[in-house]
Design an enzyme around this catalytic site. Structure first.
Site, PDB file in Angstrom:
ATOM      1  CB  SER A  41      -9.540   0.670   0.164  1.00  0.00           C
ATOM      2  OG  SER A  41      -8.729   0.788  -0.935  1.00  0.00           O
ATOM      3  CG  HIS A  96      -5.314   3.863   1.075  1.00  0.00           C
ATOM      4  ND1 HIS A  96      -5.004   2.544   0.835  1.00  0.00           N
ATOM      5  CD2 HIS A  96      -6.590   4.026   0.664  1.00  0.00           C
ATOM      6  CE1 HIS A  96      -6.048   1.940   0.301  1.00  0.00           C
ATOM      7  NE2 HIS A  96      -7.034   2.815   0.191  1.00  0.00           N
ATOM      8  CG  ASN A 144     -14.229   2.039  -4.333  1.00  0.00           C
ATOM      9  OD1 ASN A 144     -14.520   0.940  -3.894  1.00  0.00           O
ATOM     10  ND2 ASN A 144     -13.440   2.872  -3.682  1.00  0.00           N
ATOM     11  CG  ASP A 178      -2.277   0.618   0.968  1.00  0.00           C
ATOM     12  OD1 ASP A 178      -2.309   1.856   0.903  1.00  0.00           O
ATOM     13  OD2 ASP A 178      -3.286  -0.102   0.857  1.00  0.00           O
TER      14      ASP A 178
END
Length: 392
Positions: free
Chosen positions: A335, A172, A262, A117
């Site tokens: 996520s 994130h 998404n 990530d």
């Protein structure tokens, strides 16, 4: 142009060819010892290599007619600014998957979950005690003590800044890590609160990174003992080099949990990589928005390409801290759903250490709580449930 997404709310990563492209080649086992092939690569200007999967990155195209597999060009990922919701919701996702009830049977001890990530804030008070520590490295001596190619990688590696991990280039990754394995506390707790978290970041402060570095992050996590890897990113199109890295993970016995996307779209009809990759060790996750299991409006789905749903709307988790002062934020996206499932996988594997990745995946998928909202939208027809999974 191929578009990809780091799957937080309103996050879209874009894989685009660089202005001056670098070329990726994958050798067969026979070719890697061929002087003729290696000379051709050298003439093309080798800039990088991933020996675990026989991959070379060159500055120039190989002009000779050689039977070398091309994986295309290195692509750059770009992440626009993330939209953060300020509503400090309670941990409804933990209740929805019955995490606390599952803790009587397993809390994730002995399992390493890798996070590919933007990085993990290893000093965050809710994460620090669960961070992976490379005991074969001597901190701060500027020597690669364990000979793995990374100097002083005490808490993992930052492939963006080419330095030791344990910091977040964005926020994130820290949010994802908190959902997987934050310690049990007054304000937050992870699905597997005694799991070990390993950091390998390849996305920077602006949300950009190279897919070649993404592949290296996965391989690093595999080589250093991760049993589960969470990848909360993806998008339309494909990245052959990342697919090769996921295959490498499968061959080493590692489960890769990924976000479904998404775009409110059907992945069965429109590809979303790597969720729609055919590599068998991938477990793709869609997002629910409440304890009743309603589908989040933004979530992708797919009866044949997405296995399970999990909480992904308004999820509260850890955020990078300042001077060890704990911080939190609320985000929405697949996520946020993916790390719920990565945490459940860790609970299962900790309770049943003799299982292989396929058995862990089968257990997670086969013990969902049926939900009519997902009956035609994911292959399991339900929402992942920690208690059911560890009780199996």
């Amino acid at each position: 142009m191929n578009k990809y997404g780091l799957i937080g709310f309103a996050l879209t990563l874009v894989f685009v060819a660089q202005a001056k492209a670098d070329f990726i080649y994958r050798l067969s086992d026979d070719q890697k010892s061929s002087a003729h092939i290696l000379e051709a690569l050298d003439r093309a200007g080798v800039k990088d290599k991933i020996p675990q999967i026989n991959v070379f990155v060159t500055e120039r195209l190989i002009e000779q007619k050689l039977d070398i597999r091309s994986l295309g060009t290195v692509k750059t990922i770009q992440l626009p600014e993330t939209r953060t919701r300020s509503l400090a919701s309670s941990l409804w996702g933990m209740r929805a998957i019955q995490a606390e009830e599952a803790w009587a049977l397993s809390q994730g001890e002995g399992i390493i979950v890798g996070v590919s990530d933007t990085g993990i804030d290893g000093d965050h008070p809710d994460l620090a005690q669960n961070m992976w520590i490379n005991k074969d490295e001597i901190p701060g001596n500027n020597i690669d003590d364990d000979g793995n190619g990374y100097v002083d990688d005490i808490q993992g590696w930052n492939f963006v800044k080419k330095r030791p991990g344990g910091t977040d280039n964005h926020y994130h990754g820290t949010h994802v890590a908190g959902t997987i394995g934050a310690k049990v506390g007054e304000k937050i707790s992870g699905v597997a609160p005694k799991v070990t978290l390993m950091d390998a970041s390849f996305l920077g402060a602006s949300g950009s990174g190279k897919d070649a570095d993404g592949a290296k992050s996965i391989i690093y996590l595999v080589d250093n003992g991760a049993k589960v890897i969470n990848c909360s990113w993806g998008g339309p199109g494909e990245s052959p080099i990342i697919e090769e890295a996921i295959k490498y993970a499968m061959n080493k016995g590692v489960l890769v949990v990924v976000a479904a996307g998404n775009n409110s779209s059907n992945n069965d009809r429109k590809k979303f990589f790597p969720a729609t990759s055919n590599v068998e060790n991938i477990l793709a996750v869609a997002a629910s928005s409440n304890e009743a299991g309603a589908k989040a409006s933004f979530s992708n789905f797919g009866k044949t390409t997405v296995e399970v749903a999990a909480p992904g709307g308004s999820i509260r988790s850890t955020s990078p801290s300042s001077s060890q002062k704990a911080r939190y934020r609320t985000l929405s996206g697949t996520s946020m759903a993916s790390p719920h499932v990565a945490g459940i996988a860790a609970l299962v594997w900790s309770r049943h250490p003799a299982m292989d990745w396929a058995q862990v995946k089968e257990t997670v998928v086969g013990t969902v709580k049926f939900n009519k909202n997902w009956a035609t939208k994911v292959s399991s027809a339900g929402v992942a449930n920690a208690l059911n999974a560890v009780s199996q």
